[in-house]
Design a protein around this motif. Sequence first.
Motif, PDB file in Angstrom:
ATOM      1  N   ASP A  84       0.831  -1.213   0.000  1.00 49.66           N
ATOM      2  CA  ASP A  84       0.000   0.000   0.000  1.00 49.66           C
ATOM      3  C   ASP A  84       0.863   1.260   0.000  1.00 49.66           C
ATOM      4  OD1 ASP A  84      -2.298  -1.531  -0.028  1.00 49.66           O
ATOM      5  OD2 ASP A  84      -2.726  -1.267   2.123  1.00 49.66           O
ATOM      6  N   ALA A  85       1.945   1.234   0.789  1.00 50.05           N
ATOM      7  CA  ALA A  85       2.849   2.393   0.842  1.00 50.05           C
ATOM      8  C   ALA A  85       3.499   2.624  -0.521  1.00 50.05           C
ATOM      9  CB  ALA A  85       3.911   2.187   1.920  1.00 50.05           C
ATOM     10  N   VAL A  86       3.894   1.549  -1.186  1.00 52.53           N
ATOM     11  CA  VAL A  86       4.501   1.665  -2.517  1.00 52.53           C
ATOM     12  C   VAL A  86       3.481   2.216  -3.515  1.00 52.53           C
ATOM     13  CG1 VAL A  86       5.439   0.344  -4.465  1.00 52.53           C
ATOM     14  CG2 VAL A  86       6.248  -0.122  -2.135  1.00 52.53           C
ATOM     15  N   THR A  87       2.256   1.725  -3.446  1.00 54.77           N
ATOM     16  CA  THR A  87       1.200   2.191  -4.356  1.00 54.77           C
ATOM     17  C   THR A  87       0.905   3.666  -4.123  1.00 54.77           C
ATOM     18  OG1 THR A  87       0.231  -0.011  -4.463  1.00 54.77           O
ATOM     19  CG2 THR A  87      -1.199   1.834  -5.068  1.00 54.77           C
ATOM     20  N   ARG A  88       0.805   4.058  -2.853  1.00 57.83           N
ATOM     21  CA  ARG A  88       0.530   5.466  -2.536  1.00 57.83           C
ATOM     22  C   ARG A  88       1.663   6.351  -3.051  1.00 57.83           C
ATOM     23  NH1 ARG A  88       1.630   8.711   2.253  1.00 57.83           N
ATOM     24  NH2 ARG A  88       0.317  10.548   2.151  1.00 57.83           N
ATOM     25  N   GLN A  89       2.897   5.884  -2.872  1.00 50.34           N
ATOM     26  CA  GLN A  89       4.034   6.669  -3.350  1.00 50.34           C
ATOM     27  C   GLN A  89       4.022   6.780  -4.870  1.00 50.34           C
ATOM     28  OE1 GLN A  89       8.266   5.372  -3.158  1.00 50.34           O
ATOM     29  NE2 GLN A  89       8.399   7.090  -1.735  1.00 50.34           N
ATOM     30  N   GLN A  90       3.721   5.697  -5.535  1.00 50.55           N
ATOM     31  CA  GLN A  90       3.658   5.715  -6.998  1.00 50.55           C
ATOM     32  C   GLN A  90       2.601   6.719  -7.467  1.00 50.55           C
ATOM     33  OE1 GLN A  90       2.713   1.940  -8.770  1.00 50.55           O
ATOM     34  NE2 GLN A  90       2.739   2.752 -10.835  1.00 50.55           N
ATOM     35  N   GLN A  91       1.448   6.723  -6.814  1.00 54.07           N
ATOM     36  CA  GLN A  91       0.391   7.665  -7.180  1.00 54.07           C
ATOM     37  C   GLN A  91       0.832   9.106  -6.941  1.00 54.07           C
ATOM     38  OE1 GLN A  91      -2.716   6.075  -4.698  1.00 54.07           O
ATOM     39  NE2 GLN A  91      -3.473   4.690  -6.293  1.00 54.07           N
ATOM     40  N   MET A  92       1.534   9.333  -5.840  1.00 56.09           N
ATOM     41  CA  MET A  92       2.002  10.682  -5.533  1.00 56.09           C
ATOM     42  C   MET A  92       3.033  11.142  -6.557  1.00 56.09           C
ATOM     43  SD  MET A  92       1.848  13.430  -3.794  1.00 56.09           S
ATOM     44  CE  MET A  92       0.679  12.852  -2.589  1.00 56.09           C
ATOM     45  N   VAL A  93       3.935  10.263  -6.954  1.00 57.20           N
ATOM     46  CA  VAL A  93       4.941  10.612  -7.960  1.00 57.20           C
ATOM     47  C   VAL A  93       4.265  10.928  -9.289  1.00 57.20           C
ATOM     48  CG1 VAL A  93       6.861   9.701  -9.340  1.00 57.20           C
ATOM     49  CG2 VAL A  93       6.836   9.362  -6.863  1.00 57.20           C
ATOM     50  N   GLU A  94       3.288  10.123  -9.679  1.00 59.44           N
ATOM     51  CA  GLU A  94       2.563  10.379 -10.925  1.00 59.44           C
ATOM     52  C   GLU A  94       1.836  11.714 -10.861  1.00 59.44           C
ATOM     53  OE1 GLU A  94       0.163   6.862 -11.239  1.00 59.44           O
ATOM     54  OE2 GLU A  94       1.816   5.659 -12.041  1.00 59.44           O
ATOM     55  N   GLN A  95       1.247  12.026  -9.716  1.00 55.29           N
ATOM     56  CA  GLN A  95       0.549  13.298  -9.538  1.00 55.29           C
ATOM     57  C   GLN A  95       1.542  14.461  -9.620  1.00 55.29           C
ATOM     58  OE1 GLN A  95      -1.434  13.505  -5.746  1.00 55.29           O
ATOM     59  NE2 GLN A  95      -2.624  15.297  -6.306  1.00 55.29           N
ATOM     60  N   LEU A  96       2.690  14.290  -9.018  1.00 55.21           N
ATOM     61  CA  LEU A  96       3.726  15.319  -9.055  1.00 55.21           C
ATOM     62  C   LEU A  96       4.227  15.539 -10.480  1.00 55.21           C
ATOM     63  CD1 LEU A  96       5.343  17.200  -7.194  1.00 55.21           C
ATOM     64  CD2 LEU A  96       6.958  15.337  -6.843  1.00 55.21           C
ATOM     65  N   ILE A  97       4.419  14.468 -11.227  1.00 56.70           N
ATOM     66  CA  ILE A  97       4.861  14.575 -12.624  1.00 56.70           C
ATOM     67  C   ILE A  97       3.816  15.320 -13.457  1.00 56.70           C
ATOM     68  CG2 ILE A  97       5.282  13.230 -14.730  1.00 56.70           C
ATOM     69  CD1 ILE A  97       6.675  11.150 -12.876  1.00 56.70           C
ATOM     70  N   ARG A  98       2.542  14.989 -13.244  1.00 58.47           N
ATOM     71  CA  ARG A  98       1.470  15.700 -13.972  1.00 58.47           C
ATOM     72  C   ARG A  98       1.466  17.178 -13.608  1.00 58.47           C
ATOM     73  NH1 ARG A  98      -1.409  10.989 -12.662  1.00 58.47           N
ATOM     74  NH2 ARG A  98      -2.412  12.055 -10.920  1.00 58.47           N
ATOM     75  N   ARG A  99       1.657  17.475 -12.334  1.00 59.55           N
ATOM     76  CA  ARG A  99       1.658  18.864 -11.867  1.00 59.55           C
ATOM     77  C   ARG A  99       2.810  19.638 -12.505  1.00 59.55           C
ATOM     78  NH1 ARG A  99      -0.919  22.954 -10.998  1.00 59.55           N
ATOM     79  NH2 ARG A  99      -0.373  24.243  -9.250  1.00 59.55           N
ATOM     80  N   ILE A 100       3.970  19.020 -12.563  1.00 62.80           N
ATOM     81  CA  ILE A 100       5.132  19.671 -13.172  1.00 62.80           C
ATOM     82  C   ILE A 100       4.882  19.930 -14.659  1.00 62.80           C
ATOM     83  CG2 ILE A 100       7.551  19.310 -13.834  1.00 62.80           C
ATOM     84  CD1 ILE A 100       7.873  17.917 -11.051  1.00 62.80           C
ATOM     85  N   ALA A 101       4.250  18.986 -15.341  1.00 64.54           N
ATOM     86  CA  ALA A 101       3.938  19.160 -16.765  1.00 64.54           C
ATOM     87  C   ALA A 101       3.009  20.351 -16.968  1.00 64.54           C
ATOM     88  CB  ALA A 101       3.326  17.887 -17.340  1.00 64.54           C
TER      89      ALA A 101
END
Length: 138
Positions: A84-101
């Motif tokens: 669950d921690a890995v999944t949450r982190q993956q989602q946060m990284v994807e959200q951060l990448i989208r935000r940066i874009a």
Amino acid sequence: MNSQTTELDSQLQELLERQTDEYESAQNVLQQFVDAVRDPGTVTNWTSELSSVLESFRTVEADVVSCRNAWLAAGRRPSVGLQDAVTRQQQMVEQLIRRIAVIEQEINTRRQRLAPELDTAAVVQRMHTAYARGSGRS
């Protein structure tokens, strides 16, 4: 799982959660940056906050790498909590990448819009200067 592996699993899960919290902090700093870009008069201290977030992230990352290597050496499957921690982190990284874009797109749009405005301002300034010189000769 033996107690050492369970402890490593819990420790890695905690570290990943701390790391994910740092990603969230980075998102908050990015919002301050966006506010400053949208309104240059906005006073924020986003650069020092970003520096602090990156330093915290660097510290946590070193701990994660060490713990992850020990966990991998144990050769066990992740617990549900760790997954669950890995999944949450993956989602946060994807959200951060989208935000940066999105931020990159806003900056490029603003840059394209500013170039003609700056050119126009330069032409107007030259006209005022020429008019002032011409008026002074009369």
